[in-house]
Write a protein that holds these residues in place. Structure first.
Motif, PDB file in Angstrom:
ATOM      1  N   SER A   1     -37.534 -48.709  45.707  1.00 55.23           N
ATOM      2  CA  SER A   1     -38.550 -48.698  46.760  1.00 55.23           C
ATOM      3  C   SER A   1     -37.983 -49.222  48.065  1.00 55.23           C
ATOM      4  O   SER A   1     -38.306 -48.722  49.152  1.00 55.23           O
ATOM      5  CB  SER A   1     -39.739 -49.570  46.339  1.00 55.23           C
ATOM      6  N   MET A   2     -37.132 -50.248  47.953  1.00 56.28           N
ATOM      7  CA  MET A   2     -36.555 -50.819  49.166  1.00 56.28           C
ATOM      8  C   MET A   2     -35.592 -49.835  49.842  1.00 56.28           C
ATOM      9  O   MET A   2     -35.514 -49.789  51.071  1.00 56.28           O
ATOM     10  CB  MET A   2     -35.861 -52.126  48.830  1.00 56.28           C
TER      11      MET A   2
ATOM     12  N   ARG B   1     -48.284 -51.418  39.853  1.00 58.54           N
ATOM     13  CA  ARG B   1     -46.921 -51.031  40.203  1.00 58.54           C
ATOM     14  C   ARG B   1     -46.858 -50.358  41.573  1.00 58.54           C
ATOM     15  O   ARG B   1     -45.939 -50.614  42.362  1.00 58.54           O
ATOM     16  CB  ARG B   1     -46.385 -50.078  39.137  1.00 58.54           C
TER      17      ARG B   1
ATOM     18  N   LEU C   1     -47.002 -52.908  44.319  1.00 58.44           N
ATOM     19  CA  LEU C   1     -45.748 -53.654  44.393  1.00 58.44           C
ATOM     20  C   LEU C   1     -44.643 -52.824  45.041  1.00 58.44           C
ATOM     21  O   LEU C   1     -43.936 -53.314  45.937  1.00 58.44           O
ATOM     22  CB  LEU C   1     -45.349 -54.080  42.976  1.00 58.44           C
ATOM     23  N   ASN C   2     -44.503 -51.585  44.638  1.00 58.40           N
ATOM     24  CA  ASN C   2     -43.470 -50.736  45.246  1.00 58.40           C
ATOM     25  C   ASN C   2     -43.681 -50.602  46.752  1.00 58.40           C
ATOM     26  O   ASN C   2     -42.721 -50.646  47.535  1.00 58.40           O
ATOM     27  CB  ASN C   2     -43.491 -49.336  44.604  1.00 58.40           C
TER      28      ASN C   2
ATOM     29  N   MET D   1     -44.691 -44.149  40.534  1.00 56.88           N
ATOM     30  CA  MET D   1     -43.671 -43.848  39.522  1.00 56.88           C
ATOM     31  C   MET D   1     -42.789 -45.068  39.260  1.00 56.88           C
ATOM     32  O   MET D   1     -42.851 -46.053  39.977  1.00 56.88           O
ATOM     33  CB  MET D   1     -42.830 -42.659  40.001  1.00 56.88           C
ATOM     34  N   MET D   2     -41.976 -44.985  38.244  1.00 56.52           N
ATOM     35  CA  MET D   2     -41.096 -46.107  37.885  1.00 56.52           C
ATOM     36  C   MET D   2     -39.851 -46.071  38.770  1.00 56.52           C
ATOM     37  O   MET D   2     -38.720 -45.945  38.303  1.00 56.52           O
ATOM     38  CB  MET D   2     -40.719 -46.002  36.406  1.00 56.52           C
ATOM     39  N   LEU D   3     -40.091 -46.227  40.052  1.00 57.64           N
ATOM     40  CA  LEU D   3     -39.044 -46.101  41.059  1.00 57.64           C
ATOM     41  C   LEU D   3     -38.132 -47.317  41.084  1.00 57.64           C
ATOM     42  O   LEU D   3     -37.024 -47.249  41.636  1.00 57.64           O
ATOM     43  CB  LEU D   3     -39.732 -45.902  42.420  1.00 57.64           C
ATOM     44  N   THR D   4     -38.558 -48.395  40.506  1.00 56.24           N
ATOM     45  CA  THR D   4     -37.950 -49.742  40.543  1.00 56.24           C
ATOM     46  C   THR D   4     -38.129 -50.364  41.930  1.00 56.24           C
ATOM     47  O   THR D   4     -38.196 -49.653  42.929  1.00 56.24           O
ATOM     48  CB  THR D   4     -36.428 -49.775  40.210  1.00 56.24           C
ATOM     49  N   PRO D   5     -38.216 -51.703  41.973  1.00 53.20           N
ATOM     50  CA  PRO D   5     -38.367 -52.383  43.269  1.00 53.20           C
ATOM     51  C   PRO D   5     -37.191 -52.090  44.200  1.00 53.20           C
ATOM     52  O   PRO D   5     -37.388 -51.831  45.391  1.00 53.20           O
ATOM     53  CB  PRO D   5     -38.420 -53.861  42.886  1.00 53.20           C
ATOM     54  N   GLY D   6     -35.982 -52.109  43.656  1.00 56.62           N
ATOM     55  CA  GLY D   6     -34.819 -51.812  44.485  1.00 56.62           C
ATOM     56  C   GLY D   6     -34.868 -50.401  45.055  1.00 56.62           C
ATOM     57  O   GLY D   6     -34.552 -50.172  46.225  1.00 56.62           O
TER      58      GLY D   6
ATOM     59  N   TYR E   1     -42.619 -53.784  48.811  1.00 53.36           N
ATOM     60  CA  TYR E   1     -41.189 -53.970  49.059  1.00 53.36           C
ATOM     61  C   TYR E   1     -40.618 -52.870  49.948  1.00 53.36           C
ATOM     62  O   TYR E   1     -39.705 -53.116  50.736  1.00 53.36           O
ATOM     63  CB  TYR E   1     -40.418 -54.090  47.742  1.00 53.36           C
TER      64      TYR E   1
END
Lengths: 459, 459, 459
Positions: free
Chosen positions: A305-306, A247, A250-251, A298-303, A254
Motif C-alpha cells: 500500500s505504501m 484491512r 488500514l491499507n 485486497m491482501m496488498l500488504t501494508p508495504g 498507510y
C-alpha cells in the motif's frame, strides 16, 4: 456567449423545482425502506439482534464519506480568491441533487425488488459515492459554469455513472470498492472532456481571479485534510463486514501517509526556489487515497500500500508541474482544479494496481476470506488471471464511457441557454451571489473609536 | 443602559466559579455511573457481550451531535463581521455550562434511581440536545447580550426545557426523538420572547456591524455544513436500537437533500437580481432537519420525508424574506440569526407532521416494531388517533412554556446588572475580547522586504 | 545562523525520499496484517461474528483521534498571522511521517510475533497517539524550525516515545490510556528542552509576527474545538471494550466542560481590562482533557472528573499569564504555543491524579471489572498502593527521558545544516512556501467594475 444573461431568477428556481418534484414523485412511487430500515421487516425476524443491523457496521463510515462530499470537496475548491461562495455553495447544491438522483439510478440498475428500490445505509453510501464523481467533474469546470449547467451535467453524469458501475460490478464482476475506476477515473475523464468541449479561448481575461489568496488557501486545507483523514472510511465503506472493512481502512491509511511524504519531496524539488506549493499539498497528497481505491480491500500488504501511495504522490505532482500546462496549451483542456492529476492518473494507476493484485488472488493467501473479495474466484467460476483481465477491461470501459459521455454532455452544456459566465467574469462569485464587501479597514478605524467609547463606559 | 459597565473582570469569573462549584457539589452528591459505565455493575452480569454496551450503539451518534453543538452552532453564528470571537466563544462557554446543568435537570425529571442520577452515553446525548435549545435562543439575542446574561439565560432555560420535556415525553407520552418540539420550537420561541423583552429601539446605531463580510460567510458555511451533514445522527441519536436508528437517519438524509433544492430555488426567486443569498443557504437549507425531527423515526417513507423537507425549505426562505422584517418592525422582535425561520416555523411544521404521521400508526405498517415507536399504541392503551392528539397537545404546551418562560426570563435579563453592551456597540467583539488587529497590509509590505532578505540568504 | 541557506530544494526532498523508502523496506520485511485484518486469519476461526472484529469497537474512536491529530493540532497552531501554511502544512508532513515510524517503533517494543509486527486499528490509534507527542513538541518550537529539522526531531522523538511507553506500560505496569504521561508530559517536556537548547537571543526581531490576527484566531478555534469535542474519544480509544471505553469517554466529557468554565473565569480575571484572551480559550480549555488522561478509565466518578478539569483549567491559565513569561526571561525557554501550560503542567497533574486514584482501586469498587483496569491488582500480584507507586515512578521516568532526550536531540538539531530560519524571519511562511498575496483591495475595486459589466449583460 456575449449577451447571454447570467441572471438566475427564473432558470435556477425552475430547474430546481422541477427536478425536486420529479424526485419526490419517483421516490413516492418507487422507493421503499429495505429490510434493515423497515419496522415490520426488521421485526419480522426475531432471531437477530439489534447490533446485526447494517446501520452499526456502516453508519460511522457513511458519516465520514458524507463529510468528504460536503466539506472535503466543497472546501478543497475554495482555494480561488473570489469563488468561495460558489465553490462550497454549488458543491452543496449539486451534491444534494445528485445523491437523490443517484439513489434512483443505482437502485434501478443494481436490483429492483418486485418493482421497488430498497434503500438503507449502503445505498446512502453508494449515492454519496456517485455524487463524488460529479463533484470531481465539477472541479474540472470550476469557475466557468452556471449552477443550472451544473445541475444538467449532474443529471446526465449520474445516469452514466450508474450504467458504467452496473457494467463493471454486475456484468464484468470487477472489484472496485473505493472507486478508483467507477468514481475517480470516471469523474475525472468525464469532467475533462466536458471542459474540453466548453473550451474558452479568451479565458486569460479572467486569469487574475484564477488564483488563491492567503486565507482561501487556508480554507482549502480544511477540505484537503478532511478528504485525507476520512479516505480510509471512504474506501472501506462498502467492503464486506469484518476483516475486509478493517484491512481496507488500514491499507488506505498507510498509502496516504506514504503519498504525503512523496508529495512534499516532489513539491520542493519542482517548485520555484525550492519552496513548497500549496496546490501540490492540497491535491497530490490525496492521490494515495485514489490509487488504493480498487486494491484497498485486497491482501496488498501494508508495504504494498505504501508503494502505491508513493507512486501516486510522485505522478500527481509531476502532473501538476509538467502535464497540466501542456493539456491546456496543446489539448485545450482547461482543468481548474487539476482533477487529471488528483483523480485521473491516480485513478488509472489504482485500476492497474487492482488488476495486478487480483492476478495473485488465491485461497492460500485469502483462506476462506476469498469469498468476500473475489467470489467468482472462490467458487472457481473463473481463474484469478481472468479476474485480473476483467479488472483491466473495466478500466477501458470506464475510460470509454467517461470520454464519450463527457463529449455528448459537453455539447449539451454548450447550448447558450444556461446563463454561464462570459470569459471576462469567470471565477467570480459576484455573478450568482449577493457578495458582501470586506469592511475590515473601516472596521479597524471604528475599533479605535469604539475602544474610546468602551473606556468611557467602564470609567 | 447608558453608563452600565461592560467590564467583565469581576462578574464573569464570579458567576462561572459559583456555577461550576455548585455543579461539582451536586454531581458529587447526586450523580453516578449507570449500568453500562460502572465497572462493577457492567461486570456483575456475565451473560452479555461487550458489543451490547450502549456505547457502541450511540457513541458515534453522540460525537456527531457534539460536533453540531460546538462547531455547527458555533460557526453558523460567525457570519457577523466583528463578532466571530463572541459567536464561537460564548457558544463554547454556555454549551459547556448547559450540558452539565442539563445532566442534572434531565436526570432529576426523567427518573432518579434511589435518589441518584445515573448517567451514560444516552444522558450525554440528551444533555447536548438540551444545550442545543439554549444555543437556538442564543441565536435570537446574538450580539446584544453579555456572557453573564447568557449564562443566566441558560440556567433558567435548561430548567424549563427539562420540565417541558418531562411533560411531553413522560406525562403525555409524545414522541419527539429529534426534538422538533422539545428542542427547536422550544428554543426558538423562548429566544424570540427574550429578545422581544430585551427590545432595543436604537439598535440601528449598530446596524453597520450587523452584517457579514466575505470571510465571515465562509466560516459560517462550516457551521451550516456540519449541522446539515450530521443531522441524520442528531435525529437518530436516541431512537430505539436497530431499524429505528437506521430509518431515522435515512429519513433525515432525504428530507435535508430535498430541502436544499427548495432553498436554492426560493433564494434565487426572492433575492435581489436573482442572486443567491448566503443567509438563506446558511439557514433555510437546514430546515429540513428540523421539520423531520418528530416524524423521522416513524414510517414516513422516503418520499414523505422529501415532501417535509421541501415544504420546510420553502417556508424558511419566505420567512427570512418577508416575515422577519415584519416581526422586527411590527412586533419589535429583533431576531439576529433568524431562528424563527430556521427553528421556529420548521419546528411547528415538524410537530404537525409528527401528529399526522402518528395518526396512521398501526401494526399493519410497523409490525412488531410498533412497540419501539409507539409503545402505548402497541399495547393498545391508546388509539393511534389519541397518540396524534397527544402530539398536538405537546406542541401547544411547548409553545406555552416557551413563550411564558421567555417572558419571565426576559425580564430577569433586563436588570441592568449584567454588563450588556450599549446600543451603539452591539455585534462587536471588542467589548468582551482582546481583539488583535488585521496586519495584512504591513505584512504585505514586509513580504517584499523579506523576499529580498531571503534571496540574499540563499545566494 | 547568518548565511545559512533556508532553501529546501535539495534537503527536504532528500530526507523525505530516504525516510519513505526506508519505511517501505522495513514495512515490506517486518509488518503484517494482524488477526482481525488478515483475510485468512480472520476467516480461519468460524466461531466469531463479524461484529466482534476490533474494527467496530475502535474505528469510530480512531477517526476522531485522526481528526485531532491533523485538524486539531494543525489548526490550533494557525493562530500566528503569517505562519498558517507552515502550521497546518508541517503538522501534516511530520504527522504523516511519524505515524509510519511509530508503527515500527511501537511494534518493535510492544511485542513482535515470530519476528513480525502485527498491525490493525489499535496499532493505528497508538501510532496516532505517538504522533500527538511529536506535535506537542512541534508546538514548542513552532515558527523557529525548518521542516527538515522537524523530521529529524520526529525521528528521534518517536523512538524515545516508544522506549518510554514500553518502560511505563510493559515494565512498570502503569496505566495511562489517555497518555497524560506518555503523550502530554513526554511531548511537552521534550519539546521544552529542545526549544531551550535552540534558544534564540535575538528572537525579538521577529516579535511583530509572533502574534495573531482576527482571522487566524478564528482558524485556530477550529483546531481547539475539534480537540475539545473529540478528547473523549482520544482518552477512550484504547481502553478495554465495554464499560471501560464508555466510562472513559464520560469522565473526559465532564472534565472538559468543567475546565471550560474555569478557563473563562480565570481568563477574565487575569487578562487586560477584564477582557477574555483568545490564547487562554484556545488552549487552557483543553487542559481538562490532558489532566484526565490517566485516570479517565478509572472509577473516578463524574464529580471527581469535574474537579480534575476545574484544577487543570485554573493552572493552565495561570501558567499562560505568569509562568510563561518567567520561563522565557529566566530559563530562556521560548515556548511558542505555551505547551507547558496546555500539556506540561496538566499532564503532570493527570499523572498525579492517576496515581492517587489507583491507590483506591479495589474489588469493592470495580467488581470483576478490576481485571480490565488494574490486572495486576485483580490477580493480587500487587497491592493497589503499589500500583500507585508504579504510577508515580512512571511520571518521574517520563520526565527524565523527556528532558534528557530533548537535551540530546536539541543539540543534534542545533547543527547548522537544516536550513532553519534566521532570527529576523521566524514565524514566516514566505521562507518555505510560495505565498500568494492578499488581493482583496484590487478585488474590491474590481467588484464595482464587474457589477457594472454584469448589469450590462443582464439588460
Amino acid at each position: 456567449m456575449s449577451g447571454a444573461a447570467t441572471n438566475m431568477r427564473i432558470k435556477l428556481p425552475v430547474i430546481c423545482m422541477i427536478l425536486q418534484v420529479i424526485l419526490i414523485i419517483l421516490f413516492g412511487t418507487l422507493v421503499q425502506y429495505n429490510h434493515d430500515t423497515d419496522a415490520k421487516e426488521w421485526h419480522a425476524n426475531a432471531s437477530h439482534s439489534d447490533y446485526e443491523n447494517d446501520f452499526y457496521y456502516r453508519y460511522p463510515s457513511f458519516q465520514d464519506v458524507h463529510v468528504m462530499i460536503f466539506i472535503g470537496f466543497g472546501f478543497l475548491m475554495t482555494f480561488l480568491q473570489r469563488y468561495g461562495f460558489s465553490s462550497v455553495g454549488f458543491n452543496f447544491l449539486i451534491a444534494a441533487f445528485s445523491l437523490q438522483w443517484a439513489t434512483l439510478m443505482q437502485g434501478f440498475f443494481h436490483g429492483m425488488h418486485a418493482g421497488k428500490i430498497h434503500i438503507g445505509v449502503e445505498s446512502m453510501i453508494n449515492a454519496d459515492f456517485c455524487t463524488g464523481a460529479v463533484l470531481i467533474s465539477f472541479g474540472a469546470v470550476l469557475g466557468k459554469t452556471s449552477p443550472v449547467q451544473l445541475l444538467v451535467m449532474a443529471l446526465f453524469e449520474v445516469t452514466l455513472f450508474a450504467i458504467n458501475e452496473y457494467i463493471l460490478l454486475s456484468l464484468l464482476g470487477a472489484r472496485d470498492a473505493g472507486g478508483s475506476m467507477t468514481i475517480h477515473t470516471f469523474g475525472a475523464y468525464f469532467g475533462l472532456m466536458v471542459t474540453r468541449v466548453l473550451y474558452r479561448p479568451n479565458l486569460d481575461k479572467s486569469k487574475h481571479r484564477n488564483s488563491s489568496v492567503y486565507h482561501s488557501d487556508m480554507f482549502a486545507m480544511i477540505g484537503t485534510l478532511y478528504l485525507w483523514m476520512f479516505w480510509p472510511s471512504f474506501n472501506s465503506a462498502v467492503t464486506a463486514h469484518g476483516d475486509d472493512q478493517h484491512r481496507t481502512a488500514l491499507n488506505t491509511y498507510y498509502s496516504l501517509a506514504s503519498c504525503t511524504l512523496a508529495t512534499y519531496a516532489m513539491s520542493a524539488v519542482t517548485a520555484h526556489d525550492g519552496k513548497l506549493d500549496m496546490v501540490h499539498i492540497q491535491n497530490a497528497a490525496l492521490a494515495g487515497g485514489v490509487a488504493i481505491g480498487t486494491a484497498g480491500e485486497m491482501m496488498l500488504t501494508p508495504g504494498g500500500s505504501m508503494i502505491v501511495g508513493f507512486l501516486a504522490g510522485i505522478i500527481s505532482v509531476l502532473g501538476f508541474k509538467f502535464l497540466s500546462p501542456i493539456l491546456e496549451s496543446k489539448l485545450k483542456i482547461q482543468d481548474t482544479c487539476g482533477v487529471h492529476n488528483l483523480h485521473g492518473m491516480p485513478g488509472v494507476l489504482g485500476a492497474i494496481v487492482g488488476a495486478i493484485t487480483s492476478a495473485f488472488a488465491s485461497t492460500e493467501i485469502y483462506g476462506k476470506g476469498l469469498e468476500d473479495v473475489f467470489p467468482a474466484v472462490a467458487t472457481k467460476d473463473i481463474e484469478s488471471s481472468q479476474q485480473a483481465g476483467f479488472q483491466a477491461i473495466s478500466l477501458v470501459v470506464t475510460l470509454g464511457i467517461a470520454l464519450l459521455g463527457g463529449l455528448i454532455v459537453g455539447f449539451i452544456l454548450k447550448l447558450p441557454i444556461y446563463g454561464s459566465p462570459p470569459d471576462t467574469i469567470c471565477y467570480e462569485d459576484n455573478i450568482y451571489w449577493e457578495v458582501p464587501g470586506e469592511e475590515e479597514h473601516s472596521a479597524d478605524q471604528l475599533t479605535n473609536v469604539r475602544a474610546e467609547e468602551i473606556e468611557k463606559l467602564n470609567e
